[in-house]
Design a protein around this motif. Sequence first.
Motif, PDB file in Angstrom:
ATOM      1  N   UNK D 148      43.730  48.109  41.067  1.00 18.44           N
ATOM      2  CA  UNK D 148      43.909  46.993  40.138  1.00 18.44           C
ATOM      3  C   UNK D 148      44.173  45.662  40.840  1.00 18.44           C
ATOM      4  N   UNK D 149      44.939  45.739  41.918  1.00 18.43           N
ATOM      5  CA  UNK D 149      45.282  44.503  42.639  1.00 18.43           C
ATOM      6  C   UNK D 149      45.163  44.736  44.138  1.00 18.43           C
ATOM      7  N   UNK D 150      44.603  43.753  44.808  1.00 17.55           N
ATOM      8  CA  UNK D 150      44.570  43.773  46.267  1.00 17.55           C
ATOM      9  C   UNK D 150      45.228  42.481  46.721  1.00 17.55           C
ATOM     10  N   UNK D 151      46.226  42.595  47.583  1.00 22.75           N
ATOM     11  CA  UNK D 151      46.952  41.406  48.015  1.00 22.75           C
ATOM     12  C   UNK D 151      46.931  41.333  49.531  1.00 22.75           C
ATOM     13  N   UNK D 152      46.432  40.216  50.029  1.00 19.57           N
ATOM     14  CA  UNK D 152      46.268  40.029  51.467  1.00 19.57           C
ATOM     15  C   UNK D 152      47.104  38.834  51.898  1.00 19.57           C
ATOM     16  N   UNK D 153      47.913  39.022  52.931  1.00 19.53           N
ATOM     17  CA  UNK D 153      48.561  37.893  53.597  1.00 19.53           C
ATOM     18  C   UNK D 153      47.945  37.795  54.979  1.00 19.53           C
ATOM     19  N   UNK D 154      47.429  36.636  55.306  1.00 16.48           N
ATOM     20  CA  UNK D 154      46.719  36.475  56.570  1.00 16.48           C
ATOM     21  C   UNK D 154      47.040  35.111  57.145  1.00 16.48           C
ATOM     22  N   UNK D 155      47.821  35.125  58.221  1.00 21.99           N
ATOM     23  CA  UNK D 155      48.237  33.856  58.837  1.00 21.99           C
ATOM     24  C   UNK D 155      47.958  33.903  60.336  1.00 21.99           C
ATOM     25  N   UNK D 219      38.348  37.643  41.223  1.00 23.03           N
ATOM     26  CA  UNK D 219      38.326  38.653  40.167  1.00 23.03           C
ATOM     27  C   UNK D 219      37.135  39.571  40.364  1.00 23.03           C
ATOM     28  N   UNK D 220      37.371  40.843  40.202  1.00 20.55           N
ATOM     29  CA  UNK D 220      36.312  41.826  40.362  1.00 20.55           C
ATOM     30  C   UNK D 220      35.706  42.195  39.021  1.00 20.55           C
ATOM     31  N   UNK D 221      34.522  42.787  39.082  1.00 21.85           N
ATOM     32  CA  UNK D 221      33.814  43.150  37.853  1.00 21.85           C
ATOM     33  C   UNK D 221      34.610  44.173  37.038  1.00 21.85           C
ATOM     34  N   UNK D 222      35.471  44.929  37.695  1.00 21.69           N
ATOM     35  CA  UNK D 222      36.252  45.949  37.004  1.00 21.69           C
ATOM     36  C   UNK D 222      37.630  45.464  36.610  1.00 21.69           C
ATOM     37  N   UNK D 223      37.845  44.156  36.597  1.00 24.59           N
ATOM     38  CA  UNK D 223      39.139  43.616  36.208  1.00 24.59           C
ATOM     39  C   UNK D 223      40.130  43.531  37.362  1.00 24.59           C
ATOM     40  N   UNK D 224      39.679  43.866  38.559  1.00 24.81           N
ATOM     41  CA  UNK D 224      40.586  43.772  39.710  1.00 24.81           C
ATOM     42  C   UNK D 224      40.932  42.315  40.008  1.00 24.81           C
ATOM     43  N   UNK D 225      42.151  42.107  40.455  1.00 28.23           N
ATOM     44  CA  UNK D 225      42.572  40.772  40.885  1.00 28.23           C
ATOM     45  C   UNK D 225      42.953  40.847  42.359  1.00 28.23           C
ATOM     46  N   UNK D 226      42.248  40.043  43.164  1.00 29.80           N
ATOM     47  CA  UNK D 226      42.519  39.986  44.600  1.00 29.80           C
ATOM     48  C   UNK D 226      43.217  38.671  44.905  1.00 29.80           C
ATOM     49  N   UNK D 227      44.324  38.734  45.610  1.00 28.81           N
ATOM     50  CA  UNK D 227      45.069  37.528  45.971  1.00 28.81           C
ATOM     51  C   UNK D 227      45.125  37.411  47.495  1.00 28.81           C
ATOM     52  N   UNK D 228      44.711  36.262  48.005  1.00 31.29           N
ATOM     53  CA  UNK D 228      44.695  36.044  49.460  1.00 31.29           C
ATOM     54  C   UNK D 228      45.571  34.840  49.784  1.00 31.29           C
ATOM     55  N   UNK D 229      46.609  35.079  50.576  1.00 32.88           N
ATOM     56  CA  UNK D 229      47.536  34.017  50.976  1.00 32.88           C
ATOM     57  C   UNK D 229      47.272  33.679  52.443  1.00 32.88           C
ATOM     58  N   UNK D 230      46.909  32.450  52.720  1.00 29.63           N
ATOM     59  CA  UNK D 230      46.562  32.041  54.094  1.00 29.63           C
ATOM     60  C   UNK D 230      47.412  30.886  54.595  1.00 29.63           C
ATOM     61  N   UNK D 231      47.685  30.918  55.887  1.00 31.88           N
ATOM     62  CA  UNK D 231      48.214  29.730  56.559  1.00 31.88           C
ATOM     63  C   UNK D 231      47.604  29.659  57.945  1.00 31.88           C
ATOM     64  N   UNK D 232      47.406  28.451  58.400  1.00 29.60           N
ATOM     65  CA  UNK D 232      46.826  28.242  59.728  1.00 29.60           C
ATOM     66  C   UNK D 232      47.860  28.342  60.843  1.00 29.60           C
ATOM     67  N   UNK D 234      51.885  30.284  62.053  1.00 29.72           N
ATOM     68  CA  UNK D 234      52.912  31.280  61.743  1.00 29.72           C
ATOM     69  C   UNK D 234      53.852  31.378  62.932  1.00 29.72           C
ATOM     70  N   UNK D 235      55.082  30.941  62.723  1.00 31.04           N
ATOM     71  CA  UNK D 235      56.028  30.849  63.838  1.00 31.04           C
ATOM     72  C   UNK D 235      56.301  32.190  64.498  1.00 31.04           C
ATOM     73  N   UNK D 236      56.178  33.272  63.743  1.00 32.36           N
ATOM     74  CA  UNK D 236      56.566  34.576  64.296  1.00 32.36           C
ATOM     75  C   UNK D 236      55.366  35.417  64.747  1.00 32.36           C
ATOM     76  N   UNK D 237      54.214  34.776  64.877  1.00 33.90           N
ATOM     77  CA  UNK D 237      53.049  35.493  65.409  1.00 33.90           C
ATOM     78  C   UNK D 237      52.041  35.841  64.331  1.00 33.90           C
ATOM     79  N   UNK D 238      51.055  36.568  64.727  1.00 34.12           N
ATOM     80  CA  UNK D 238      49.917  36.908  63.870  1.00 34.12           C
ATOM     81  C   UNK D 238      50.402  37.760  62.694  1.00 34.12           C
ATOM     82  N   UNK D 239      50.172  37.275  61.486  1.00 30.59           N
ATOM     83  CA  UNK D 239      50.719  37.914  60.283  1.00 30.59           C
ATOM     84  C   UNK D 239      49.552  38.448  59.455  1.00 30.59           C
ATOM     85  N   UNK D 240      49.404  39.750  59.424  1.00 30.71           N
ATOM     86  CA  UNK D 240      48.240  40.372  58.809  1.00 30.71           C
ATOM     87  C   UNK D 240      48.700  41.549  57.974  1.00 30.71           C
ATOM     88  N   UNK D 241      48.750  41.333  56.671  1.00 34.66           N
ATOM     89  CA  UNK D 241      49.224  42.401  55.789  1.00 34.66           C
ATOM     90  C   UNK D 241      48.272  42.623  54.624  1.00 34.66           C
TER      91      UNK D 241
END
Lengths: 337, 337, 337, 337
Positions: D148-155, D219-232, D234-241
């Motif tokens: 239903x939901x895909x959430x990505x944090x990528x910094x 938004x996906x065809x099946x009602x999925x909601x994907x959220x992508x949070x980005x920053x250029x 990140x003080x604590x290193x590569x943040x990939x979740x």
Amino acid sequence: MTSPLRIGLFGTGRIGFVHAANAATLPGTVLHRICDPALERARETAQQYGVPHVTADPEEMLSAGDLDAVVVASPTPTHVGLIEECIDRGLPVLCEKPIHLDIRRVDELREKARAATTPVAIGFNRRFDPSIADLHRTVRAGGVGRLEQLTIVSRDPEPPGPEYIAASGGIFRDMTIHDFDIARLFVPEIVEVTARAAQSFSPEIAAAGDFDTATTVLRGAGGEVVTIVNSRHCAYGYDQRLEAFGDAGAARLENLLPLTTRSFGAGGVEGTTPYYSSFVDRYAEAYRAELAEFAEGVRSGTVRNPGFEDGRAALLLADAAQESAERGVAVAVEPSA
Amino acid sequence: MTSPLRIGLFGTGRIGFVHAANAATLPGTVLHRICDPALERARETAQQYGVPHVTADPEEMLSAGDLDAVVVASPTPTHVGLIEECIDRGLPVLCEKPIHLDIRRVDELREKARAATTPVAIGFNRRFDPSIADLHRTVRAGGVGRLEQLTIVSRDPEPPGPEYIAASGGIFRDMTIHDFDIARLFVPEIVEVTARAAQSFSPEIAAAGDFDTATTVLRGAGGEVVTIVNSRHCAYGYDQRLEAFGDAGAARLENLLPLTTRSFGAGGVEGTTPYYSSFVDRYAEAYRAELAEFAEGVRSGTVRNPGFEDGRAALLLADAAQESAERGVAVAVEPSA
Amino acid sequence: MTSPLRIGLFGTGRIGFVHAANAATLPGTVLHRICDPALERARETAQQYGVPHVTADPEEMLSAGDLDAVVVASPTPTHVGLIEECIDRGLPVLCEKPIHLDIRRVDELREKARAATTPVAIGFNRRFDPSIADLHRTVRAGGVGRLEQLTIVSRDPEPPGPEYIAASGGIFRDMTIHDFDIARLFVPEIVEVTARAAQSFSPEIAAAGDFDTATTVLRGAGGEVVTIVNSRHCAYGYDQRLEAFGDAGAARLENLLPLTTRSFGAGGVEGTTPYYSSFVDRYAEAYRAELAEFAEGVRSGTVRNPGFEDGRAALLLADAAQESAERGVAVAVEPSA
Amino acid sequence: MTSPLRIGLFGTGRIGFVHAANAATLPGTVLHRICDPALERARETAQQYGVPHVTADPEEMLSAGDLDAVVVASPTPTHVGLIEECIDRGLPVLCEKPIHLDIRRVDELREKARAATTPVAIGFNRRFDPSIADLHRTVRAGGVGRLEQLTIVSRDPEPPGPEYIAASGGIFRDMTIHDFDIARLFVPEIVEVTARAAQSFSPEIAAAGDFDTATTVLRGAGGEVVTIVNSRHCAYGYDQRLEAFGDAGAARLENLLPLTTRSFGAGGVEGTTPYYSSFVDRYAEAYRAELAEFAEGVRSGTVRNPGFEDGRAALLLADAAQESAERGVAVAVEPSA
């Protein structure tokens, strides 16, 4: 780049195969010769890694004259003889632990090992695990202050088979010996060994007169207390943890997961991928770093791997633990051990 | 709702104050009388919680005739006498651990305690910690299979002062005694105690002839091995961890954090809020649940708190640990202990 | 100690019962009167907490003249009227969110609320959660540097029933409104709202024309980006997480576990106890702290709870999110909101 | 073992060097030719890995006739031309992302790519990260139920320099494009893109008209909601979740630590070693697995790496995100993308 180090390998069993793969693929080494009486297995390994020479005869390999270093991963009873041969021929040698299960045989070799002009290294691979090495650096850099307690939990996924157990020398000489070496890495001067052990779950191990469960307590010359908790089995995989505690804090190495995916569901939360199922996987990097360090040491003339005396010292602690477990007394050991 | 249980409290020091707050605010109990020779402190506590009666005279409180139960949180030397008085007067009593530092004094009271028709409960609060209780339920429900190893890490934030140390009976009777009780919760039949200890960091504790660092190994009648790692100080706060390991897996209680905020910055990652700085905070819920359980037990006629025999058994283990630490031998104890 | 604050409570449903328990047991407050047309339920609550006066008639309670403060936990449509009555009678009031689902009704009350001489507080309980409050302190103290991103994951264990949904005003006004309030706590000046939502799993919610899944993005006047991920269900329990990210690092509040026991077995490792199954348990401390803060504020004359304007601002954000979700455009909002 | 795949490499910059090392050391591949106008750098790389042929002339390398496959790691503007040349010559090619920054140039090549009889693979390395791949397997196996939901944090640890930014095509085409590819891995049919972005911390990026901070909602065809949070940064290193959430639960990939040592001290608890400082280290295994998969695919005739259409689809999402961020509207995209 200089020409790669030509390595000869004794033994192509489980641990021998690990060394074969590393010797064949590390930059700076080539696996040049393999010796194993199990010729079929040796030939398969040779073919897989393009090793030109295979033999069942140790003499043939040692006298070939085209090796720069030798790795000994053959059965324990052959170690002393092969180390001696390598010393005599001026061949640097990295020998799997233990040197021998009988301290008298080790001591017979001690003078020659001390006088050797070529390196004799003993395969205590865990020192080369990136996490353990990092923890050790943290402690040496004062990260926990003055070290007071070292606590090791070390459990194997499954007990070895009856044949292995029968020839193993017992849990302390076969399994805890790795923990003794790590204990000595952090607390070089051990003065006393106390061990309590149990035949807790394995009738086969009990039948062999051995223990499947043990706690060993070491005291260091500086008042340090080392606690080692061992089991021969572990339902959730290879369990390897380490905590260094000092007056300024602690540093901890938690159990490693191959993957960090975590699952959450109605039946429970925060399940994760399984732990490692064998030392081959858990310590893959350590074995590779161990051989790389040895090869670099041979080339540079300064091998920093654990040496003969480290192998002997760990065995002395294992002997003392065995005695303590049997007699129910704390056993003093020479601090030089 | 029935009328609340009227409680009389002996002692308003640190632990006494915890009991006062709980007795005064738990649904189902009222703090009706306080007795402490330090009258000023007792009066402050009474005023804070609206306690109508305060005295410095134990006899006055015990003979008032309007109490339903008594909590003893006065100094250890007074415990035996007060328990005896409560038994004689038919007053249910919850007494702080230890019953006494001298097992002979405990044994003198043993017959009377056994014959008592009113409950005698001993304040081993940790059994009532929600996390420890949950871990115990997990183990009892077969969550780890057959229990083989129990490993406890228990470190205080800071050592007590010299006066306290001098009267404490030593690290095993004063501090490890809590861990012995938890060990008995999981492994009721202990048959052997081995302890190695050190004077590692505190000159004051060494001067008192006591240890500041210790590892104790217990063996259970079923082959279980219990390992207890203790230190009298801990730079990062109260360190209380517990692992039950069996043939089907393990259950672990990690150190508790008051808050779960984690910080990430250039200087390091995943820093968290500090651990608890005292047992009063860490075990606040446990103390509250302990008293609630006792009150409920008094009302229902079935007190399930640890009893006199539990207090005695933990002291026997502490005595054995002290002997083992001094003599360097494993000390057998009666399995009934 | 001064005499306790006499509180009158409107509503004894789920959230009303939480307030009843807190008002009855907090030091410094007594629950003096309860009003609920569901008289049976009100009487049970009153009996449980010893509340002397119960009525179904709001007028009777408000005109009694013996209350120091009022808590409104009755259905949303009653809020505006009751707040107005409290203001008119000079009674401090803590009203559950939302003030009203229709911003016009809120705005009709706005002038009176601004001119009120007694406090009007709105029940945004999450600000009082110890972990959220700690995270906020960390950010205000510069712990993450200049705040750039705030990311909230907020999922309910289970969707409410069809009746509740029908009267709820939709996911943004009913559920996300809590997250809007937290967003405003960290980023007071919000200038734009964008929301994308889906009818992902619940036919009942879809039938009501509402969404069960949503992501809302807020932009702050200082370039901050707030991301809120919502779902109306969550198989593993109440999922409440928060991350504040700035140029110097981040601070994170992970999901809270009631207990920290972790289990390890052959079927998987590091399983833990379940998460909270409802907001009543997850935010129990927050509700208690909220009422304690309100009571303290009434006594001291300075209520620091979120006020009428906070309630209005969160509703404006919810309205903008609803519009954005429907029209597919970013909706500008007044920064003063 | 069959003879190894002879690989020709375009480009020896940062990412090219990663491919060089993998092509040279993977079992089953040899790095046979290198082409880079920066001849000095190319020669150093060739010497380090024993590559026999180096040239600055693409034509020379492509026409040599002794390559089995080509890896393109040269600057983005060269990608389309080199892919075309490879297709024309029947050379399997693995090209770094993006195919081009201008979708028109990509579309001009589309027909030829579709008709190609040799594989055209695009370097979306993250799909080959062991943890992401494991998470994907978990989801495909139903581990979270219906997604239903895909959430990505990528910094990123640090923003690239001004020159790189100027040529990058903007945050969505340069950085988020990786997240778009991962989004498509989990939700193949994306129907709508909404993005809100900010110039939050970098004057250089703002001067280039680009954003440094963004949240994108798909938004996906099946009602999925994907959220992508980005920053250029990140003080604590590569943040990939990454979190996949479905009706049966969730699976999460937390940020990876190179080492798992944790430190505890008076100044704070549970500090750990730093996160990765670059994608080269964080995704080292992914790059290696990517090339191994490609080589295996070339040998077996079935390349399963992301292909031309994947490269095009991710760029379409990036274009839509850019438009959405600029215009403040949700942008519909073709579900086939």
